[in-house]
Motif scaffolding. Structure first.
Motif, PDB file in Angstrom:
ATOM      1  N   ASP A  53       5.949  36.653   3.853  1.00  0.00           N
ATOM      2  CA  ASP A  53       7.298  35.581   4.320  1.00  0.00           C
ATOM      3  C   ASP A  53       7.083  34.153   4.986  1.00  0.00           C
ATOM      4  N   ARG A  54       6.867  34.241   6.330  1.00  0.00           N
ATOM      5  CA  ARG A  54       7.271  33.413   7.171  1.00  0.00           C
ATOM      6  C   ARG A  54       5.755  32.609   7.064  1.00  0.00           C
ATOM      7  N   LEU A  55       4.797  33.367   6.923  1.00  0.00           N
ATOM      8  CA  LEU A  55       3.502  32.441   7.004  1.00  0.00           C
ATOM      9  C   LEU A  55       3.469  31.724   6.354  1.00  0.00           C
ATOM     10  N   ALA A  56       3.801  32.148   4.455  1.00  0.00           N
ATOM     11  CA  ALA A  56       3.611  31.170   3.813  1.00  0.00           C
ATOM     12  C   ALA A  56       3.951  30.352   3.580  1.00  0.00           C
ATOM     13  N   PHE A  57       5.823  30.335   4.439  1.00  0.00           N
ATOM     14  CA  PHE A  57       6.494  29.955   4.006  1.00  0.00           C
ATOM     15  C   PHE A  57       6.317  28.318   5.550  1.00  0.00           C
TER      16      PHE A  57
ATOM     17  N   PHE B  10      14.669  37.510  -5.022  1.00  0.00           N
ATOM     18  CA  PHE B  10      14.450  35.663  -3.763  1.00  0.00           C
ATOM     19  C   PHE B  10      12.766  35.834  -3.532  1.00  0.00           C
ATOM     20  N   SER B  11      12.159  36.606  -3.065  1.00  0.00           N
ATOM     21  CA  SER B  11      10.716  36.691  -2.387  1.00  0.00           C
ATOM     22  C   SER B  11       9.770  36.296  -3.528  1.00  0.00           C
ATOM     23  N   SER B  12       9.807  37.882  -4.526  1.00  0.00           N
ATOM     24  CA  SER B  12       9.109  37.636  -6.078  1.00  0.00           C
ATOM     25  C   SER B  12       9.721  36.151  -5.875  1.00  0.00           C
ATOM     26  N   THR B  13      10.623  35.538  -6.249  1.00  0.00           N
ATOM     27  CA  THR B  13      10.712  33.862  -6.940  1.00  0.00           C
ATOM     28  C   THR B  13       9.653  33.230  -5.926  1.00  0.00           C
ATOM     29  N   PHE B  14       9.354  33.220  -4.709  1.00  0.00           N
ATOM     30  CA  PHE B  14       9.074  32.581  -3.827  1.00  0.00           C
ATOM     31  C   PHE B  14       7.168  32.919  -3.794  1.00  0.00           C
ATOM     32  N   LEU B  15       7.342  34.132  -4.131  1.00  0.00           N
ATOM     33  CA  LEU B  15       5.603  34.295  -4.404  1.00  0.00           C
ATOM     34  C   LEU B  15       5.412  33.594  -5.192  1.00  0.00           C
ATOM     35  N   LEU B  16       5.891  33.947  -6.611  1.00  0.00           N
ATOM     36  CA  LEU B  16       5.804  32.715  -7.667  1.00  0.00           C
ATOM     37  C   LEU B  16       5.552  31.240  -7.381  1.00  0.00           C
ATOM     38  N   ALA B  17       6.050  30.577  -6.966  1.00  0.00           N
ATOM     39  CA  ALA B  17       6.682  29.600  -6.233  1.00  0.00           C
ATOM     40  C   ALA B  17       4.531  29.143  -5.603  1.00  0.00           C
TER      41      ALA B  17
ATOM     42  N   VAL C 235      13.393  27.781  -2.864  1.00  0.00           N
ATOM     43  CA  VAL C 235      14.802  28.408  -3.123  1.00  0.00           C
ATOM     44  C   VAL C 235      14.604  30.327  -2.746  1.00  0.00           C
ATOM     45  N   GLY C 236      13.084  30.197  -3.072  1.00  0.00           N
ATOM     46  CA  GLY C 236      13.136  31.342  -2.793  1.00  0.00           C
ATOM     47  C   GLY C 236      13.010  32.486  -1.769  1.00  0.00           C
ATOM     48  N   ALA C 237      12.574  31.079  -0.796  1.00  0.00           N
ATOM     49  CA  ALA C 237      12.282  31.162   0.497  1.00  0.00           C
ATOM     50  C   ALA C 237      13.491  31.458   1.416  1.00  0.00           C
ATOM     51  N   GLY C 238      14.264  31.020   1.249  1.00  0.00           N
ATOM     52  CA  GLY C 238      15.995  30.705   1.315  1.00  0.00           C
ATOM     53  C   GLY C 238      16.555  32.052   1.240  1.00  0.00           C
ATOM     54  N   GLY C 239      16.574  31.559   0.227  1.00  0.00           N
ATOM     55  CA  GLY C 239      17.505  33.203  -0.383  1.00  0.00           C
ATOM     56  C   GLY C 239      17.000  34.117  -0.152  1.00  0.00           C
ATOM     57  N   SER C 240      15.915  35.413   0.603  1.00  0.00           N
ATOM     58  CA  SER C 240      15.446  35.888   1.261  1.00  0.00           C
ATOM     59  C   SER C 240      16.402  35.630   3.169  1.00  0.00           C
ATOM     60  N   LYS C 241      16.317  34.790   3.774  1.00  0.00           N
ATOM     61  CA  LYS C 241      16.294  34.390   4.656  1.00  0.00           C
ATOM     62  C   LYS C 241      17.351  35.367   5.850  1.00  0.00           C
ATOM     63  N   PRO C 242      18.731  35.035   4.617  1.00  0.00           N
ATOM     64  CA  PRO C 242      19.854  35.828   5.173  1.00  0.00           C
ATOM     65  C   PRO C 242      19.975  36.854   5.387  1.00  0.00           C
TER      66      PRO C 242
END
Length: 572
Positions: free
Chosen positions: A47-51, A108-115, A155-162
């Motif tokens: 997650d952090r590498l991509a973000f 949310f991580s899947s959403t981030f991956l799509l983005a 949105v994808g990265a933020g939703g999975s953070k907490p």
């Protein structure tokens, strides 16, 4: 004859109410612990590498590839980061109320991956690039598609953070004793070590890929790694512990407020009887019985047993919208108690937000060559994260045990003390940034920004290192604070409180830059040409804000009362 001491029977099951993937009480040997956290940390790396790979170079992409001014690009980066952090509230709510942390991370991580896939295509395929010739020919459709992709990523990265950090904390059963609680505290330190190490990789290797080989490679490599590590996280489901999902926790907050308002005319005195609640029902809800406290006594009116009910058992049939238990009231008090602390920490995030925008633009104007190697502007941020990577293991393994001997506090110092130390260091960090910027401006002499200032990039090392040290105290301290001090059923939302303060600060940073530039025309503090601007004045302003924040935070810290069933000696 000495009476034998009673020893409770041994149980292989955890005591914190978590379940395994088959919805049975979790086994302490086959679930949770370090092994489970390894997969959670793996997902964090992806997650952090991509973000961070996108975040670190976004201001560079906007200015070099899309031809935007520095102030405008900084505002957009702050808004984008703000969206990513504010979306954490949505992710925390969905996790606590409906899906649970594991499934929310997957969603949310899947959403981030799509983005990330969309972004990789956007910067790689010529027909999809938003602009041609470094921003000379921007196309509305492609530019719009670019912003849709980066905000979908936010949105994808933020939703999975907490959910990810809270899910990692769930893998430790703090009721098992001091050792397990110390391991949980260490987990949050190592969470930031991994996060900072990953950021160093993102701002060096990935940024180098973007600058030397191409933006497609710079976005494509972390996208592939995110896909692989998310898959490994998903198939490790049998090793995790899962907290029960109890429905919307905000409903309980609403019930307590409504009942307290209904009983607002009732007088609280020593003769009032408060409803303690059914202990079996509390266990079913995954709650721990809490003791009554005297803060916010107006909320106690929600738990007053009506005079016509002589005994507590006669309240069994009453609507939950007419009577709440002491535990439910105390959980709402926890939330109310943390809100002033949350609000007071926004200025710190406002200051540290500059490390992703203005600090990077500073680095782009100076000599970045080390021998034959030229450091990309976005890679300067590695100084901050390297400080955290080097300091946090020392803090966790050396400083905490040494201080613990004198304070007798498991964490060495309390959570609020740790946050306060970080704010003080942050004041020093922003003052240092102002002094370094003053020196850079003197050497620049108002020349065009395209002409390199004869000043080494390593002059920026002190401001990054000091703010990295500040974040080692404050950022980790408040992550733990909001995780620990909210009700157990609200821990994802509690973690999102920390992240949302960062998000709000990013938006405030954008607004503050816009207001300052309008107020200082025709010579704006943060103009298109940094060499004729006064960013040093802006840094002094932020240092002053942190100074006032520190005093406000100290006052709130002395007022604050820690969670009553907290295991730690938490006296400020």
């Amino acid at each position: 004859m000495k009476e034998a001491q009673h020893v409770p029977p041994y149980s292989p099951l955890v005591q914190n109410g978590t379940f395994d993937w088959k919805n049975k009480p979790a086994n302490k040997h086959s679930t949770g612990g370090i092994r489970a956290c390894g997969f959670v940390l793996g997902e964090l790396v992806g997650d952090r590498l991509a973000f961070d790979g996108v975040s670190a170079s976004l201001v560079t992409y906007l200015t070099t590839q899309m031809g935007q001014a520095t102030a405008s690009a900084s505002v957009k980066v702050n808004q984008w980061n703000g969206t990513a952090f504010l979306t954490s509230v949505l992710g925390g709510f969905v996790a606590d109320a409906y899906l649970g942390r594991f499934h929310t991370i997957l969603l949310f991580s899947s959403t981030f991956l799509l983005a990330m896939i969309l972004l990789t295509l956007e910067v790689s395929v010529e027909q999809m690039k938003p602009c041609k010739g470094g921003g000379d020919e921007c196309r509305a459709l492609q530019e719009g598609f670019f912003y849709v992709a980066i905000y979908l990523a936010a949105v994808g990265a933020g939703g999975s953070k907490p959910c990810a950090s809270a899910f990692g904390g769930d893998q430790f059963d703090e009721r098992e004793g001091v050792h397990e609680r110390q391991r949980k505290a260490s987990f949050f330190n190592w969470w930031f070590v991994v996060q900072s190490s990953t950021n160093v990789i993102a701002v060096t290797l990935l940024v180098a890929l973007q600058q030397s080989i191409g933006w497609g490679w710079g976005y494509g490599v972390p996208t592939v790694l995110l896909c692989l590590l998310l898959f490994l996280f998903a198939i490790a489901a049998p090793f995790y512990r899962y907290s029960p999902v109890l429905g919307s926790p905000l409903t309980q907050v609403a019930r307590v407020l409504v009942v307290a308002l209904r009983n607002s005319r009732t007088t609280l005195n020593d003769h009032c009887v408060l409803y303690e609640g059914d202990e079996i029902d509390l266990v079913k809800q995954g709650k721990v019985k809490m003791l009554h406290t005297n803060q916010f006594r107006c909320l106690d009116k929600a738990a007053i047993i009506p005079k016509k009910e002589k005994f507590e058992h006669e309240t069994q049939g009453m609507s939950r919208w007419r009577l709440c238990s002491v535990t439910e009231v105390e959980e709402v008090k926890l939330i109310v108690r943390t809100l002033p602390i949350w609000l007071s920490l926004i200025p710190f995030s406002l200051a540290t937000a500059q490390t992703h925008s203005l600090f990077i633009k500073q680095g782009s104007t100076v000599n970045r060559r080390v021998g034959t190697i030229e450091i990309p502007p976005a890679s300067v941020a590695m100084f901050l994260n390297l400080t955290m990577v080097l300091f946090l293991p020392l803090y966790d393994r050396v400083l905490v045990p040494a201080v613990r001997k004198y304070t007798h506090i498991e964490r060495g110092i309390t959570l609020l003390q740790r946050i306060g130390v970080g704010i003080f260091i942050g004041i020093v960090g922003m003052a240092t940034a102002a002094l370094v910027e003053r020196k850079r401006l003197n050497l620049a002499g108002g020349r065009p920004q395209s002409i390199e200032v004869q000043m080494s990039i390593f002059w920026l090392l002190p401001q990054y290192a000091i703010l990295g040290l500040a974040q080692s105290f404050t950022s980790i301290g408040r992550l733990e604070f909001f995780y620990e001090q909210v009700p157990n059923s609200l821990r994802s939302l509690g973690t999102s409180m920390y992240l949302s303060s960062v998000g709000i600060a990013n938006f405030l940073s954008s607004a503050l830059i816009a207001i300052i530039n309008r107020s200082t025309e025709p010579h704006p503090w943060i103009g298109r040409n940094l060499n004729s601007s006064h960013v040093d004045y802006f840094y002094w302003l932020l240092s002053a804000l942190l100074f006032f924040e520190l005093w406000a935070f100290l006052a709130l810290s002395f007022w604050y009362r820690y969670k009553p069933n907290h295991h730690l000696d938490a006296t400020l």
